[in-house]
Structure formats: structure tokens, C-alpha cells
Design an enzyme around this catalytic site. Structure first.
Site, short mmCIF file in Angstrom:
data_model
loop_
_atom_site.label_atom_id
_atom_site.label_comp_id
_atom_site.label_asym_id
_atom_site.label_seq_id
_atom_site.Cartn_x
_atom_site.Cartn_y
_atom_site.Cartn_z
N HIS A 294 70.65 23.82 39.42
CA HIS A 294 70.04 23.60 38.12
C HIS A 294 71.13 23.78 37.06
O HIS A 294 72.08 24.53 37.28
CB HIS A 294 68.93 24.65 37.94
N CYS B 291 66.74 18.91 35.00
CA CYS B 291 67.87 19.78 34.65
C CYS B 291 68.83 19.91 35.82
O CYS B 291 69.40 20.98 36.07
CB CYS B 291 67.41 21.16 34.18
N GLN C 224 63.25 29.35 41.96
CA GLN C 224 62.26 28.72 42.85
C GLN C 224 62.04 29.55 44.11
O GLN C 224 61.10 29.30 44.86
CB GLN C 224 62.72 27.31 43.26
N LYS D 274 57.63 31.00 36.42
CA LYS D 274 57.47 30.12 37.59
C LYS D 274 56.72 30.84 38.71
O LYS D 274 56.43 30.25 39.74
CB LYS D 274 58.83 29.66 38.10
N ASP E 229 70.31 32.26 42.64
CA ASP E 229 69.37 31.80 41.63
C ASP E 229 68.02 31.66 42.31
O ASP E 229 67.79 30.72 43.08
CB ASP E 229 69.87 30.47 41.06
#
Lengths: 432, 148
Positions: free
Chosen positions: A146, A387, A226, A249, A223
Site C-alpha cells: 500500500h 492506493c 489487512q 478496518k 503492515d
């Protein structure tokens, strides 16, 4: 690799669910009743919300928790001696413990509240990597990141004269592990990689990514924007040095997220921002900084956001990570097979290990037109570059349409999506 | 859906599939690039302008049906027009897609096929990207045009 005996596989995701049938106690209708926003009509049709990878809706438990702290227990934290300040402080610090338990960290001090994944990554760039980075050094990311895991490193590397090194991905959207291993030279000061790709759904072999980096003494930031929503995370199991994720999220509020960092690393890091709450003593001769995590939480934090995030994680815990994984895997498999029935559909991102995210392109129809036409049927999908422009470039598409599935989605909603795509094709004069 | 079918009507789909004046323009003396960072759409407009008149126009780029059809319809509409007329056309087109005035008051011919965009606020930029780029080319603005 013997994964059978372990709680998570090489992707860091629970393997328990994969071999079991859906648990009878996962009642998607009951879950849907917990999310008030789902029960509305858009353009005269019941909403089908397939954009949870962009931001998820919030269960009533989260709305109640936020309402309760503002409606009864609110004041500033870590300051007053009065009762409300104490209640707010207790709620805020209790939220930190909830996050710590959820991600499997050892100590509450290892959890820093931030605005979201983006701020967490910028924090690590500024406070951990920058002081260790010399001209010619390298930061390693993958081709499927991302923008939030690309741009902070570009800014830092530009400033220092360091290099951003990109691990390639294959045509299915999977990390090239052999090339990755070869890139881990002595100039590499950090590996920063997505746990799960937001644009492709790929679940990266993050445990292996960490092992290979650690074998060379290189720290790793994951990261998890998700990663946390799709099956949860156990940072102790992964062994990563930092793990970043966002509340919005994972069924929590926007504007709150958390950075997990190993305590010995956080304790040695300089502050991210200066201000109140992050100091021990201040004089004009100099200031002494508070220990982590408060060192990294300058100013009044997002108190209600933290409380709402904790409520969201508690909610997910009640649903059960395994049950959620089974449910989402089922939706992914069903959506994939139904999309594959349509000859005009090409799925972008076909990794062996995937989370419940399906990106696709339709022959002859631009994603923005698909997004508009689906919206008019009450179906919310993401259309664009997500993104992740380098991913789009890698697959030679300007944009994709992305359907992403959360705890509250159903097979019936997948059918609605397929009907919507058929209608889109029909409007564009393509045969279905 | 019926409103939407009015927008995605044959004329739009035809200009999307077979854009007119698409490609480079060898003797162009004006050009500009446009970019919609929201969706990644890009368009380049080439003009041959002489004596205050748009003698020829061409465009290149990749985008959605609305942006591609709008660029194609625009190229037909402004070709052969005086620069001032073309600018005026843009003003009236802009008023139509942003809903400033009712449709029908514009006498915009085929361009009225895009009137439905007014009901899709996030898509207005798709319809106006080529026009903004056209205007920048007229002014030979060296800066790339962005809808942001």
C-alpha cells in the site's frame, strides 16, 4: 515445514479453521443484526457492503462503548485526580491491555496507540529507522505494498541518501521469496512488508519473511492493516519487531490504530512527536522523555477511539478467529468460483494463500463504470488503484474493481454481486 | 437504474468503444496533459490552433466510459470552432454537468448525452477532465492539469 502442530501456518494465519467445517455457532444472520449500518437501502435496493478492506462497518458494541465513554466516563487521561479522569484513564489503559492480548504481545507497554497504520509506519520510520540509516543503506519492501508502506520510506531514503529496495512478486501476486532472501544484505536496516495485500488479497509468508531477515540481524515491520481483520495475528508467533494496524478496518472507529513494538526496541527509540504526556520532566535546559508507550503518544490521545477499538477486538474475540476465518474463506472460495464462471472477468491476484479480497477487471468495462453501476444496485465495491499503484502497474491495469468480504457478508450477497456484474455487462452490450 | 441507463446510452458507449479523433496529431501546436489522481485516468489533448480557431484536435489516454466518451464528444464539438466559442462551450458544458442550470437550456447537442453525470457527483471530474485539459492546451499551460 511441519505446520500441523502449530497454531499458525507460515502466513501467520490460524490454520485451525482451514481443516474444519464452518462452526455451527457462527450465525451470520445474528452477526448482521449487530451492524446497524447494514440495514439500509441504497438506490432502492438492500445494501450489499463489499468494501470492508477499505473500511468496515461497526457493531453495536463498538457504538455503545464509544457512546458510554463520552456519555459517562469521559475526561482527559493521565492527568486529573478527579473521578472522571480516573475512569477515562482506566478505560484507555484497559483498551491497551485488550489490544495487547489480541495481538499476543507480552506487555502493555509494547502497544502504542496511533491514528492508524499509516501513522504507525511513519513513527517507525522516524523514531527507529532514521537514526540507524546512513547514505547507501537500504530499506526493503515488496511490490505489493500500500502507498502507506512505500511513501514514508521514500521520504526517509531521499532525506538520508538511502535506497528503497523492492522485492518482486510473481504473476499470481505472490512474493518472490528467493529474490527476497538474496536482497537481505548488510546494508538493509529494515524490512517492511504487508501481512496481507489490500489490492490482491495475498497472504504473505510473513513468518518466513521474519525468519530470513532475523537470520541476517535485520528487524521487520509488518503492515497488518489487512492482517488483523482477516484471521487475526499473534506477534509472538510471528516474531516480528513491529506490527501496525488500524481500528477502522477491524470493525472499530476510524482515527485509531496501534503499533506493536518489542519493548527493548521501543525503550531505545527517540520520540515521534513532542508535546504533553510524552515527557517525564520539562525544563528549558532540556526534557526527559517518558518511557514507552507514552513517549510516543504526545498530546491528548483518541481516548474514545481506543475504547471503541477494544470493543471491536472483544467483539471479534467473541466471534472467534477460527470461525471468522472459515466464514471468510468460504465467501472467498464462493466468490472466486462464481466470478470465474463469467468469461469477461479476470481476477487480479490468484495467490495460493489469500484473504477474502477479490480484485478483478472486466473486459471492455472500466472499474469506475462498474463501481457506479453496482452502486445503483445497492452494491458497494472499491474501484480504483487501491492506493497500490505499483501493483496496478505490475499487472498492467489502470485500476481494478475490488470486492472484499467481512464477518457480516453472505453467499447471497456474492450472488447479488454476480447479478450486478451481469447487468453491467448487459448495459455495455457484452454477452453474458 | 433507469437514470443510469440514460447515461450509459448508446452514444456514450459508442464513443467509449470507438473514440473519435483518438491518437496523436502530428502538426499540433498546442498540447496538455490531464490527470485525475482519484482514479488514475490520464488524457493528453493535442490542438492545431491558428487565427483564433481550433483547426484540428486529437486526444490520447485511458479512462472510464464517461471520461473517454466526454473527450471524444468534446473533440467533435470543438473542432472547427473559434477559440472563444470553444471556451464558451466548455462553460455551458460545465454548467450542465455540475447542475448549475437545467438541461435543455444549453443547446449542447450530442454533449447533452452527459447530462446525467450531474446526479453522480464523484463522476463529474471524469466528464470534465478532457475539457480542463483542452482549456490548458489552449492556454498552453506547461503545468500538468489535475482535477484535484
Amino acid at each position: 515445514m511441519a505446520v500441523e502442530a502449530q497454531a499458525t501456518d507460515v502466513t501467520g494465519r490460524s490454520t485451525a479453521g482451514a481443516q474444519k467445517r464452518p462452526k455451527p455457532d457462527f450465525d451470520v444472520d445474528a452477526v448482521r443484526r449487530d451492524f446497524p449500518a447494514l440495514h439500509q437501502e441504497i438506490h432502492g435496493r438492500p445494501l450489499v457492503y463489499l468494501d470492508s478492506a477499505a473500511s468496515s462497518h461497526k457493531p453495536q458494541a463498538v457504538l455503545d462503548a464509544v457512546s458510554k465513554i463520552y456519555g459517562r466516563d469521559y475526561s482527559n487521561v493521565h492527568r486529573g485526580v478527579h473521578t472522571l479522569s480516573q475512569r477515562a484513564t482506566d478505560a484507555y489503559e484497559s483498551a491497551r491491555s485488550t489490544v495487547r492480548r489480541f495481538v499476543g504481545a507480552r506487555r502493555d507497554e509494547e502497544i502504542v496507540f496511533v491514528r492508524g497504520t499509516t501513522e504507525a509506519i511513519n513513527l517507525v520510520a522516524h523514531s527507529f529507522v532514521a537514526p540507524r540509516l546512513s547514505p547507501g543503506d537500504e530499506v526493503v519492501v515488496s511490490h505489493m505494498e500500500h502507498h502507506s508502506n512505500i511513501v514514508p520510506w521514500q521520504l526517509l531514503c531521499e532525506r538520508v541518501g538511502a535506497r528503497l529496495v523492492v522485492v518482486p512478486i510473481d504473476d499470481r501476486g505472490q512474493l518472490d521469496l528467493d529474490t527476497y532472501a538474496g536482497l537481505l544484505g548488510e546494508r538493509v536496516k529494515l524490512v517492511s512488508m504487508a501481512h496481507i495485500s489490500n489490492a490482491l488479497g495475498t497472504i504473505n509468508p510473513v513468518r518466513r519473511v521474519v525468519e530470513l531477515a532475523h537470520a541476517q540481524g535485520i528487524p521487520v515491520l509488518l503492515d497488518g492493516a489487512q492482517g488483523v481483520p482477516h484471521g487475526g495475528v499473534d506477534v509472538a508467533e510471528l516474531g516480528c519487531d513491529f506490527y501496525a494496524f488500524s481500528g477502522h478496518k477491524v470493525y472499530g472507529p476510524s482515527g485509531i490504530g496501534a503499533l506493536y513494538g518489542k519493548h527493548e526496541l521501543l525503550a531505545d527509540m527517540r520520540p515521534y512527536q513532542g508535546g504533553g504526556d510524552m515527557i517525564r520532566t520539562v525544563s528549558f535546559a532540556g526534557s526527559e522523555f517518558a518511557p514507552p508507550p507514552t513517549r510516543f503518544e504526545a498530546g491528548t490521545p483518541n481516548i474514545a477511539g481506543a475504547v471503541g477499538l477494544a470493543a471491536a477486538l472483544d467483539y471479534l474475540t467473541r466471534l472467534g478467529a477460527d470461525a471468522v476465518a472459515v466464514h471468510e474463506d468460504d465467501l472467498l472460495a464462493y466468490a472466486t468460483s462464481r466470478l470465474e464462471e463469467l468469461p469477461q472477468v479476470e481476477i487480479v491476484g490468484t495467490a495460493e494463500h489469500k484473504a477474502s479480497v477479490v480484485s478483478f477487471v472486466l473486459d471492455g468495462v472500466h472499474p469506475h463504470d462498474i463501481g457506479t453501476i453496482l452502486d445503483h444496485q445497492g452494491i458497494a465495491v472499491r474501484a480504483g488503484h487501491h492506493c497500490a499503484q505499483p501493483v496496478m502497474e505490475r499487472f498492467s491495469v489502470p485500476a481494478t474493481t475490488r470486492a472484499s468480504f467481512g464477518v457480516y457478508n453472505t453467499r447471497h450477497e456474492v450472488d447479488r454481486l454476480i447479478d450486478g456484474i451481469a447487468e453491467t455487462l448487459e448495459m455495455f452490450g457484452c454477452r453474458t | 437504474m433507469s437514470d443510469l441507463r440514460q447515461l450509459y446510452q448508446e452514444i456514450i458507449l459508442d464513443h467509449y468503444r470507438s473514440p473519435r479523433n483518438f491518437g496523436p496529431l502530428e502538426d499540433a501546436n498546442h498540447d496538455a496533459c490531464g490527470h485525475n489522481p482519484l482514479c488514475g485516468d490520464r488524457v493528453q489533448v493535442f490542438l492545431k490552433v491558428e487565427d483564433g480557431k481550433v483547426h484540428d484536435i486529437a486526444f490520447e489516454g485511458a479512462g472510464c466510459a464517461i471520461s473517454t466518451a466526454s473527450a471524444s464528444l468534446m473533440s467533435e464539438a470543438v473542432k472547427g470552432k473559434d477559440v472563444d466559442e470553444a471556451r464558451d462551450l466548455f462553460e455551458r458544458f460545465h454548467d450542465m454537468v455540475t447542475g448549475v442550470e437545467d438541461v435543455g437550456e444549453h443547446d449542447l447537442g450530442k454533449l447533452e448525452a452527459l447530462a446525467g453525470v450531474r446526479d453522480l457527483p464523484v463522476r463529474i471530474k471524469c466528464a470534465t477532465l478532457a475539457w480542463h485539459t483542452f482549456r490548458a492546451a489552449l492556454e498552453q499551460n506547461p503545468e500538468s492539469i489535475s482535477t484535484e
